[in-house]
Motif scaffolding. Structure first.
Motif, PDB file in Angstrom:
ATOM      1  N   LEU A  99       1.078  -1.416  -0.101  1.00  0.00           N
ATOM      2  CA  LEU A  99      -0.287  -0.045  -0.091  1.00  0.00           C
ATOM      3  C   LEU A  99       0.811   1.656  -0.095  1.00  0.00           C
ATOM      4  N   VAL A 100       1.744   1.336   0.769  1.00  0.00           N
ATOM      5  CA  VAL A 100       3.097   2.619   0.643  1.00  0.00           C
ATOM      6  C   VAL A 100       3.226   2.492  -0.560  1.00  0.00           C
ATOM      7  N   ARG A 101       3.964   1.489  -1.180  1.00  0.00           N
ATOM      8  CA  ARG A 101       4.394   1.418  -1.955  1.00  0.00           C
ATOM      9  C   ARG A 101       3.568   1.821  -3.894  1.00  0.00           C
ATOM     10  N   THR A 102       2.191   1.715  -3.377  1.00  0.00           N
ATOM     11  CA  THR A 102       1.539   2.408  -4.474  1.00  0.00           C
ATOM     12  C   THR A 102       1.838   3.224  -4.360  1.00  0.00           C
ATOM     13  N   ALA A 103       1.050   3.920  -2.574  1.00  0.00           N
ATOM     14  CA  ALA A 103       0.855   5.432  -2.424  1.00  0.00           C
ATOM     15  C   ALA A 103       1.775   6.613  -3.099  1.00  0.00           C
ATOM     16  N   LEU A 104       3.546   5.523  -3.191  1.00  0.00           N
ATOM     17  CA  LEU A 104       4.288   6.462  -3.619  1.00  0.00           C
ATOM     18  C   LEU A 104       4.972   6.629  -4.899  1.00  0.00           C
ATOM     19  N   LYS A 105       3.809   5.531  -5.396  1.00  0.00           N
ATOM     20  CA  LYS A 105       3.927   5.761  -7.297  1.00  0.00           C
ATOM     21  C   LYS A 105       2.850   7.035  -7.711  1.00  0.00           C
ATOM     22  N   ILE A 106       2.294   7.818  -7.756  1.00  0.00           N
ATOM     23  CA  ILE A 106       2.286   8.741  -7.865  1.00  0.00           C
ATOM     24  C   ILE A 106       3.030  10.069  -8.147  1.00  0.00           C
ATOM     25  N   PRO A 107       2.510  11.213  -8.984  1.00  0.00           N
ATOM     26  CA  PRO A 107       3.689  11.890  -9.356  1.00  0.00           C
ATOM     27  C   PRO A 107       3.489  12.789  -8.338  1.00  0.00           C
ATOM     28  N   SER A 108       4.820  13.519  -8.256  1.00  0.00           N
ATOM     29  CA  SER A 108       5.043  14.024  -6.669  1.00  0.00           C
ATOM     30  C   SER A 108       5.020  15.607  -7.901  1.00  0.00           C
ATOM     31  N   SER A 109       5.518  16.684  -6.400  1.00  0.00           N
ATOM     32  CA  SER A 109       5.379  18.226  -7.406  1.00  0.00           C
ATOM     33  C   SER A 109       5.627  18.073  -8.741  1.00  0.00           C
ATOM     34  N   ASN A 110       7.479  17.584  -8.813  1.00  0.00           N
ATOM     35  CA  ASN A 110       8.603  17.752 -10.275  1.00  0.00           C
ATOM     36  C   ASN A 110       7.707  16.589 -11.037  1.00  0.00           C
ATOM     37  N   GLY A 111       6.368  16.386 -11.374  1.00  0.00           N
ATOM     38  CA  GLY A 111       6.382  15.586 -11.945  1.00  0.00           C
ATOM     39  C   GLY A 111       7.021  13.706 -11.690  1.00  0.00           C
ATOM     40  N   LYS A 112       7.889  13.666 -11.187  1.00  0.00           N
ATOM     41  CA  LYS A 112       8.479  12.353 -11.225  1.00  0.00           C
ATOM     42  C   LYS A 112       7.298  11.857 -10.159  1.00  0.00           C
ATOM     43  N   SER A 113       7.353  10.148 -10.137  1.00  0.00           N
ATOM     44  CA  SER A 113       6.548   9.667  -8.961  1.00  0.00           C
ATOM     45  C   SER A 113       7.733   9.930  -7.630  1.00  0.00           C
ATOM     46  N   TYR A 114       7.112   9.732  -6.390  1.00  0.00           N
ATOM     47  CA  TYR A 114       7.844   9.747  -5.203  1.00  0.00           C
ATOM     48  C   TYR A 114       8.585   8.345  -5.151  1.00  0.00           C
ATOM     49  N   SER A 115       8.319   7.688  -5.344  1.00  0.00           N
ATOM     50  CA  SER A 115       8.894   5.900  -5.651  1.00  0.00           C
ATOM     51  C   SER A 115      10.609   5.893  -6.760  1.00  0.00           C
ATOM     52  N   GLU A 116      10.385   7.443  -7.729  1.00  0.00           N
ATOM     53  CA  GLU A 116      11.208   7.279  -8.388  1.00  0.00           C
ATOM     54  C   GLU A 116      12.459   8.295  -7.981  1.00  0.00           C
ATOM     55  N   ARG A 117      12.269   9.736  -7.262  1.00  0.00           N
ATOM     56  CA  ARG A 117      12.887  10.396  -6.575  1.00  0.00           C
ATOM     57  C   ARG A 117      13.441   9.722  -5.359  1.00  0.00           C
ATOM     58  N   LEU A 118      12.948   8.816  -4.638  1.00  0.00           N
ATOM     59  CA  LEU A 118      13.759   8.499  -3.814  1.00  0.00           C
ATOM     60  C   LEU A 118      14.584   7.210  -4.143  1.00  0.00           C
ATOM     61  N   ASP A 119      14.526   6.444  -4.574  1.00  0.00           N
ATOM     62  CA  ASP A 119      14.912   5.526  -6.193  1.00  0.00           C
ATOM     63  C   ASP A 119      16.761   6.227  -6.494  1.00  0.00           C
ATOM     64  N   LYS A 120      16.560   7.598  -6.563  1.00  0.00           N
ATOM     65  CA  LYS A 120      17.798   8.361  -6.951  1.00  0.00           C
ATOM     66  C   LYS A 120      18.376   9.059  -6.352  1.00  0.00           C
ATOM     67  N   VAL A 121      17.627   9.454  -5.027  1.00  0.00           N
ATOM     68  CA  VAL A 121      18.167  10.174  -3.895  1.00  0.00           C
ATOM     69  C   VAL A 121      19.448  10.058  -4.019  1.00  0.00           C
ATOM     70  N   THR A 122      20.808  11.214  -3.208  1.00  0.00           N
ATOM     71  CA  THR A 122      21.413  11.075  -3.059  1.00  0.00           C
ATOM     72  C   THR A 122      22.042  11.714  -1.740  1.00  0.00           C
ATOM     73  N   THR A 123      21.987  12.785  -1.851  1.00  0.00           N
ATOM     74  CA  THR A 123      21.951  14.146  -0.688  1.00  0.00           C
ATOM     75  C   THR A 123      20.840  14.372   0.489  1.00  0.00           C
ATOM     76  N   GLU A 124      20.919  14.846   1.502  1.00  0.00           N
ATOM     77  CA  GLU A 124      19.841  15.554   2.515  1.00  0.00           C
ATOM     78  C   GLU A 124      19.371  16.337   2.195  1.00  0.00           C
ATOM     79  N   LYS A 125      19.328  17.292   1.610  1.00  0.00           N
ATOM     80  CA  LYS A 125      19.058  18.419   1.200  1.00  0.00           C
ATOM     81  C   LYS A 125      17.588  17.624   0.170  1.00  0.00           C
TER      82      LYS A 125
END
Length: 206
Positions: A99-125
């Motif tokens: 359920l969490v993974r599904t919810a995070l597949k929706i588009p975020s404010s920059n157009g990419k899904s939250y899952s995509e952004r989390l998969d590629k995150v590298t800094t605390e900012k």
């Protein structure tokens, strides 16, 4: 920062030119040495700190140790750490992982899904911005984290964001966003980090 020179703090220790010392002591590989020197000098001036060699070297040593003089340093394995924290909180609240993974597949404010952004995150900012977005736009995010962004530290001196938010008096620059966002800039991270290191009373006498 100045490990080759052993100096000991003492009353009446002579002051130094902060900008000059910073540019002399920082490694040659660092870009924008003038900018680092300016921001550190401004912190000393606005906080009315003694500009001694000990104090300047202490600041440089912490910044080098914590970030290698990078305003928003890369954290190895941050994506994995972020997902583990999300899964841990979901399990604690008995929320199914799918359920969490599904919810995070929706588009975020920059157009990419939250899952995509989390998969590629590298800094605390970057991670802080993702969580802010989740808290503002995803109801499940508020259930997982309440109203609190789980990223607690940031910047070149790894200062606690809660500490920065409690010590904004005298901040010399006009903020463009929140205190949290300012911590992730070079000037803000250094200012609050220096405040914590040199301008905040310690509860011990020696």
């Amino acid at each position: 920062g100045c490990s080759s020179e052993k100096q000991h703090s003492a009353p009446g220790q002579p002051t130094v030119d902060v900008r000059k010392v910073v540019k002399q002591k920082m490694p040659a590989r660092i870009n924008d040495r003038d900018g680092w020197a300016r921001d550190i000098a401004t912190a000393f001036e606005s906080q009315k700190l003694p500009a001694t060699l000990d104090n300047v070297c202490s600041v440089l040593a912490v910044a080098e140790q914590e970030s290698g003089y990078v305003a928003d340093p890369v954290v190895p394995g941050l994506s994995k750490i972020a997902w583990q924290e999300i899964d841990r909180r979901a399990e604690k609240l008995h929320i199914p992982a799918f359920l969490v993974r599904t919810a995070l597949k929706i588009p975020s404010s920059n157009g990419k899904s939250y899952s995509e952004r989390l998969d590629k995150v590298t800094t605390e900012k970057q991670l802080s911005a993702i969580f802010d977005d989740v808290l503002n736009r995803v109801p499940l995010g508020q259930r997982l984290f309440g109203s609190l962004n789980p990223v607690h530290t940031g910047g070149p001196m790894q200062v606690a964001i809660a500490f920065a938010e409690a010590h904004t008096d005298g901040y010399p620059w006009q903020r463009e966003g929140s205190v949290r966002e300012e911590v992730f800039t070079r000037r803000g991270g250094m200012w609050f980090g220096i405040y914590h290191l040199l301008n905040y009373p310690a509860n011990y006498s020696r």
